[in-house]
Design a protein around this motif. Structure first.
Motif, short mmCIF file in Angstrom:
data_model
loop_
_atom_site.label_atom_id
_atom_site.label_comp_id
_atom_site.label_asym_id
_atom_site.label_seq_id
_atom_site.Cartn_x
_atom_site.Cartn_y
_atom_site.Cartn_z
N SER A 16 37.13 20.15 26.31
CA SER A 16 37.33 19.41 25.06
C SER A 16 36.02 19.35 24.27
N VAL A 17 35.98 18.81 22.81
CA VAL A 17 34.61 18.63 22.28
C VAL A 17 34.68 17.33 21.15
N LEU A 18 33.78 16.55 21.68
CA LEU A 18 33.96 15.19 20.94
C LEU A 18 34.17 15.34 19.67
N ASN A 19 35.48 14.48 19.17
CA ASN A 19 35.92 14.59 18.08
C ASN A 19 36.21 15.89 17.45
N ARG A 20 36.22 17.05 18.26
CA ARG A 20 36.73 18.40 17.58
C ARG A 20 35.48 18.87 17.00
N ASP A 21 34.53 18.23 16.98
CA ASP A 21 33.20 18.38 16.02
C ASP A 21 32.31 19.58 16.76
N VAL A 22 32.72 20.83 16.58
CA VAL A 22 32.17 22.04 17.19
C VAL A 22 30.80 22.38 16.71
N MET A 30 25.46 24.37 25.02
CA MET A 30 25.23 24.23 26.73
C MET A 30 24.15 25.08 27.08
N PHE A 31 23.78 26.30 26.59
CA PHE A 31 22.88 27.12 27.01
C PHE A 31 21.80 27.61 25.99
N ASP A 32 21.72 26.65 24.88
CA ASP A 32 20.65 27.23 24.06
C ASP A 32 19.26 26.88 24.23
N SER A 33 18.93 26.31 25.39
CA SER A 33 17.68 25.77 25.93
C SER A 33 16.95 24.69 24.96
N ASN A 34 17.73 24.01 24.20
CA ASN A 34 17.01 23.16 23.40
C ASN A 34 17.58 21.88 23.92
N GLU A 35 16.47 20.96 24.24
CA GLU A 35 16.78 19.56 24.76
C GLU A 35 17.43 18.63 23.76
N GLU A 36 17.42 18.90 22.67
CA GLU A 36 17.89 18.08 21.44
C GLU A 36 19.44 18.26 21.22
N THR A 37 19.98 19.17 21.78
CA THR A 37 21.30 19.73 21.67
C THR A 37 22.09 19.70 22.88
N CYS A 38 23.28 19.44 23.03
CA CYS A 38 24.27 19.62 23.92
C CYS A 38 25.75 19.68 23.69
N TRP A 39 26.46 20.36 24.74
CA TRP A 39 27.98 20.05 24.51
C TRP A 39 28.31 18.57 24.86
N ASN A 40 29.20 17.99 24.01
CA ASN A 40 29.59 16.84 24.28
C ASN A 40 31.05 16.71 24.25
N SER A 41 31.76 16.38 25.30
CA SER A 41 33.12 16.43 25.67
C SER A 41 33.74 15.12 24.96
N GLN A 43 36.23 11.76 25.46
CA GLN A 43 36.43 10.94 26.73
C GLN A 43 37.48 11.34 27.74
N GLY A 44 37.32 10.61 28.68
CA GLY A 44 38.62 10.94 29.78
C GLY A 44 38.36 11.67 31.01
N GLU A 45 39.32 11.65 31.93
CA GLU A 45 39.19 12.17 33.28
C GLU A 45 39.05 13.64 33.01
N SER A 46 38.79 14.21 34.19
CA SER A 46 38.64 15.64 34.54
C SER A 46 38.06 16.47 33.14
N GLN A 47 36.86 16.41 32.64
CA GLN A 47 36.40 17.25 31.79
C GLN A 47 35.65 18.59 32.40
N TRP A 48 36.00 19.65 32.07
CA TRP A 48 35.70 20.87 32.73
C TRP A 48 34.93 21.93 31.87
N VAL A 49 34.07 22.80 32.37
CA VAL A 49 33.55 24.04 31.77
C VAL A 49 33.87 24.93 32.73
N LEU A 50 34.41 26.14 32.17
CA LEU A 50 34.74 27.46 32.82
C LEU A 50 33.98 28.42 32.43
#
Length: 90
Positions: A16-22, A30-41, A43-50
């Motif tokens: 998931s993405v927080l509030n669907r705000d991609v 997740m992989f942009d090497s910028n500590e100011e950004t991040c993927w945000n899921s 709330q809820g159980e079983s958040q995952w990355v494939l």
């Protein structure tokens, strides 16, 4: 230090993405090497990355960095083979 297995051909999916705000919290951060950004899921159980790699990979280490005070209660790494690719679900 281990070399990253993530490359331009690595495909990723997330639960998931927080509030669907991609634009602000999408998986691309997740992989942009910028500590100011991040993927945000959401709330809820079983958040995952494939992650689906373009070739077989040998994983010797997994590093997760949580943003500002957040942490996972439990993290699990699964290795599943889907055809010619390896995929890892975290």
């Amino acid at each position: 230090m281990a070399e990253s297995l993530i490359c331009n051909s690595t495909q990723s999916r997330v639960s998931s993405v927080l509030n669907r705000d991609v634009k602000q919290f999408g998986k691309k951060f997740m992989f942009d090497s910028n500590e100011e950004t991040c993927w945000n899921s959401d709330q809820g159980e079983s958040q995952w990355v494939l992650l689906e790699f373009p070739q077989h990979v040998k994983v010797s280490e997994v590093r997760l960095q949580f943003q500002g005070g957040f942490s996972g209660k439990s993290c699990k790494l699964e290795d599943t083979e889907t055809g010619p690719r390896n995929s890892f679900r975290m």
